[in-house]
Design a protein around this motif. Sequence first.
Motif, mmCIF file in Angstrom:
data_model
loop_
_atom_site.group_PDB
_atom_site.id
_atom_site.type_symbol
_atom_site.label_atom_id
_atom_site.label_comp_id
_atom_site.label_asym_id
_atom_site.label_seq_id
_atom_site.Cartn_x
_atom_site.Cartn_y
_atom_site.Cartn_z
ATOM 1 N N ASN A 23 8.386 -9.877 -21.039
ATOM 2 C CA ASN A 23 7.584 -10.610 -20.049
ATOM 3 C C ASN A 23 6.080 -10.370 -20.197
ATOM 4 O O ASN A 23 5.309 -10.698 -19.289
ATOM 5 C CB ASN A 23 8.018 -10.283 -18.618
ATOM 6 C CG ASN A 23 9.368 -10.869 -18.286
ATOM 7 O OD1 ASN A 23 9.700 -11.964 -18.731
ATOM 8 N ND2 ASN A 23 10.170 -10.132 -17.530
ATOM 9 N N LEU A 25 2.774 -10.097 -23.414
ATOM 10 C CA LEU A 25 2.070 -10.962 -24.357
ATOM 11 C C LEU A 25 2.961 -11.360 -25.531
ATOM 12 O O LEU A 25 3.936 -10.672 -25.857
ATOM 13 C CB LEU A 25 0.821 -10.254 -24.883
ATOM 14 C CG LEU A 25 -0.238 -9.874 -23.851
ATOM 15 C CD1 LEU A 25 -1.382 -9.134 -24.529
ATOM 16 C CD2 LEU A 25 -0.764 -11.106 -23.117
ATOM 17 N N HIS A 26 2.578 -12.454 -26.178
ATOM 18 C CA HIS A 26 3.310 -12.924 -27.352
ATOM 19 C C HIS A 26 2.656 -12.364 -28.619
ATOM 20 O O HIS A 26 1.445 -12.499 -28.812
ATOM 21 C CB HIS A 26 3.299 -14.448 -27.416
ATOM 22 C CG HIS A 26 3.965 -15.003 -28.637
ATOM 23 N ND1 HIS A 26 5.295 -14.817 -28.906
ATOM 24 C CD2 HIS A 26 3.455 -15.733 -29.683
ATOM 25 C CE1 HIS A 26 5.599 -15.411 -30.054
ATOM 26 N NE2 HIS A 26 4.503 -15.965 -30.545
ATOM 27 N N ALA A 51 -3.487 -13.178 -20.952
ATOM 28 C CA ALA A 51 -3.410 -14.070 -22.110
ATOM 29 C C ALA A 51 -4.160 -13.481 -23.296
ATOM 30 O O ALA A 51 -5.006 -12.595 -23.152
ATOM 31 C CB ALA A 51 -4.004 -15.441 -21.758
ATOM 32 N N ILE A 69 -2.736 -18.314 -25.126
ATOM 33 C CA ILE A 69 -1.298 -18.065 -25.012
ATOM 34 C C ILE A 69 -1.071 -17.129 -23.832
ATOM 35 O O ILE A 69 -1.474 -15.958 -23.854
ATOM 36 C CB ILE A 69 -0.740 -17.474 -26.311
ATOM 37 C CG1 ILE A 69 -1.034 -18.444 -27.464
ATOM 38 C CG2 ILE A 69 0.758 -17.220 -26.192
ATOM 39 C CD1 ILE A 69 -0.621 -17.945 -28.824
ATOM 40 N N SER A 71 0.838 -14.866 -20.895
ATOM 41 C CA SER A 71 1.925 -13.886 -20.910
ATOM 42 C C SER A 71 3.202 -14.519 -20.363
ATOM 43 O O SER A 71 3.163 -15.504 -19.615
ATOM 44 C CB SER A 71 1.548 -12.659 -20.087
ATOM 45 O OG SER A 71 1.358 -12.998 -18.731
ATOM 46 N N ALA A 72 4.333 -13.947 -20.734
ATOM 47 C CA ALA A 72 5.626 -14.538 -20.383
ATOM 48 C C ALA A 72 5.930 -14.448 -18.902
ATOM 49 O O ALA A 72 6.844 -15.144 -18.421
ATOM 50 C CB ALA A 72 6.740 -13.863 -21.196
ATOM 51 N N THR A 74 4.002 -15.512 -16.671
ATOM 52 C CA THR A 74 3.424 -16.697 -16.039
ATOM 53 C C THR A 74 4.548 -17.685 -15.727
ATOM 54 O O THR A 74 5.348 -18.001 -16.608
ATOM 55 C CB THR A 74 2.409 -17.378 -16.972
ATOM 56 O OG1 THR A 74 1.407 -16.438 -17.355
ATOM 57 C CG2 THR A 74 1.751 -18.562 -16.290
ATOM 58 N N LYS A 115 9.212 -16.630 -22.725
ATOM 59 C CA LYS A 115 8.624 -17.950 -22.938
ATOM 60 C C LYS A 115 7.151 -17.928 -22.503
ATOM 61 O O LYS A 115 6.811 -17.421 -21.437
ATOM 62 C CB LYS A 115 9.382 -19.012 -22.148
ATOM 63 C CG LYS A 115 10.807 -19.235 -22.632
ATOM 64 C CD LYS A 115 11.484 -20.332 -21.821
ATOM 65 C CE LYS A 115 12.896 -20.589 -22.335
ATOM 66 N NZ LYS A 115 13.591 -21.653 -21.561
ATOM 67 N N HIS A 116 6.306 -18.503 -23.370
ATOM 68 C CA HIS A 116 4.860 -18.467 -23.145
ATOM 69 C C HIS A 116 4.285 -19.875 -23.232
ATOM 70 O O HIS A 116 4.559 -20.596 -24.199
ATOM 71 C CB HIS A 116 4.158 -17.607 -24.205
ATOM 72 C CG HIS A 116 4.758 -16.259 -24.416
ATOM 73 N ND1 HIS A 116 4.200 -15.113 -23.903
ATOM 74 C CD2 HIS A 116 5.874 -15.875 -25.110
ATOM 75 C CE1 HIS A 116 4.944 -14.067 -24.261
ATOM 76 N NE2 HIS A 116 5.951 -14.509 -24.992
ATOM 77 N N TRP A 117 3.462 -20.234 -22.268
ATOM 78 C CA TRP A 117 2.707 -21.464 -22.391
ATOM 79 C C TRP A 117 1.555 -21.256 -23.362
ATOM 80 O O TRP A 117 0.888 -20.213 -23.342
ATOM 81 C CB TRP A 117 2.132 -21.898 -21.045
ATOM 82 C CG TRP A 117 3.082 -22.673 -20.182
ATOM 83 C CD1 TRP A 117 3.642 -22.272 -18.996
ATOM 84 C CD2 TRP A 117 3.571 -23.997 -20.428
ATOM 85 N NE1 TRP A 117 4.459 -23.258 -18.496
ATOM 86 C CE2 TRP A 117 4.434 -24.333 -19.353
ATOM 87 C CE3 TRP A 117 3.384 -24.924 -21.445
ATOM 88 C CZ2 TRP A 117 5.086 -25.557 -19.284
ATOM 89 C CZ3 TRP A 117 4.035 -26.142 -21.383
ATOM 90 C CH2 TRP A 117 4.878 -26.453 -20.306
ATOM 91 N N CYS A 118 1.303 -22.249 -24.195
ATOM 92 C CA CYS A 118 0.128 -22.273 -25.063
ATOM 93 C C CYS A 118 -0.716 -23.480 -24.670
ATOM 94 O O CYS A 118 -0.227 -24.622 -24.687
ATOM 95 C CB CYS A 118 0.527 -22.377 -26.536
ATOM 96 S SG CYS A 118 -0.892 -22.414 -27.662
#
Length: 413
Positions: A23, A25-26, A51, A69, A71-72, A74, A115-118
Amino acid sequence: MSPRTYAPSPSTFAEDPDRYRENGLHPLTIGETLKHGRYRIVHKLGSGSFATVWLGRDTLENKYVSLKILSADTPLECKELRILQDITESTVAHKGREFVVQLLDHFIIQGPNGKHWCLVTAVAGERLARKPGLPYNSLEWPRIIGLQIAEALGYLHTLGIAHGDCYTSNILSQLLPFDKWSEEELYACMGQPIRHQVHRLDGRPKGDNAPDYTVDPGDVVALEARLPTDRIVLIDFGAAFYHHERITEIFTPAPFASPEILFSGELTSSVDKWAFGCLLYELCADRSLIKLLFGWNNDALKDQVSMLGKPSEALWQNWKGKEKYFHPDGTPKEAEGRRLKVEPLSLEQRVRNLEKPLSERSHGTDIATPLPPDLQNLYDLLKGIIIYDAGARLSFEAIQAHPFFSGVDIPKV
């Protein structure tokens, strides 16, 4: 506090490797690609609380882009994304639109930490700062930049959106186009990516949660020096909200936080107007309007009262520490022990001090001498914004039409 998994980074510019967890950072490294190969990671632009931000190459459009990107942790129903979509998809004709970041693309990354929004936007320069070499009493450049900020915020408010976190770090410079640069030319300007190896403290294999290395941000200042403009772009909508929402908390830095934020009053979109006033003064003065000694909200509260006097009783009663510094009528008490006395310094005197070099500015109260016309216009504008009554602050339409901005010509890219 849970024990560390990874050794701390030797760099103060790279993010903490321990933020690469479930959950969190990517993990990314230079040269990797996203969205089925469309975006190639070229360099690092920065990182924040939630991010990492990367410089990428859009191989489909053949241009450089910024990839934020998140963090998960979010939510997938990402409010920042929804607001950016509303901003970008709006058909409202407003000249402030060109000074607000536009969403170029967005997608979800499925990674080892979730899962991460970019969010994909144009690349911008360094954070807002007074232009080097300007005379201390020059208002030409502050007027150009200030009008752009007012127009950007005016555009948002036309859409029913408040930025909520409008301060210097969220206002960047627009850059001249550099999409024809090769990556070698880019590195010659920004520097090669500086990598810091990541390893676990217990000696076990690193695993997939963290990248092989973290990366220092590239030299954005050098990039901006090669591609300068006198234009700004308003970014970072992580704290933005719709006017109709009831907000209970806003984390604006104390020098830009309105009285209703600091005194725990009712929060509305008018917080942007106060923040704009603080920004405009800082552009003109090369120092913050609100003085902080130790970086605490308490310092900001003291300085707001020293500038504007006692606020409404409803706000006044919310400040628990006021008795240390002020009498019940809002006048300062004499200093006791090691506590510094609060010196009254009105908004007019703060504007008047702009006539003097920084070393000569004081708490003087000589207001008999008329202000020069440009400073009088600045004071007239600020006294309609820097007030306790949030509902009485000038609208952004009135701000843009104010004589202080008369004749300002915003440069084209």
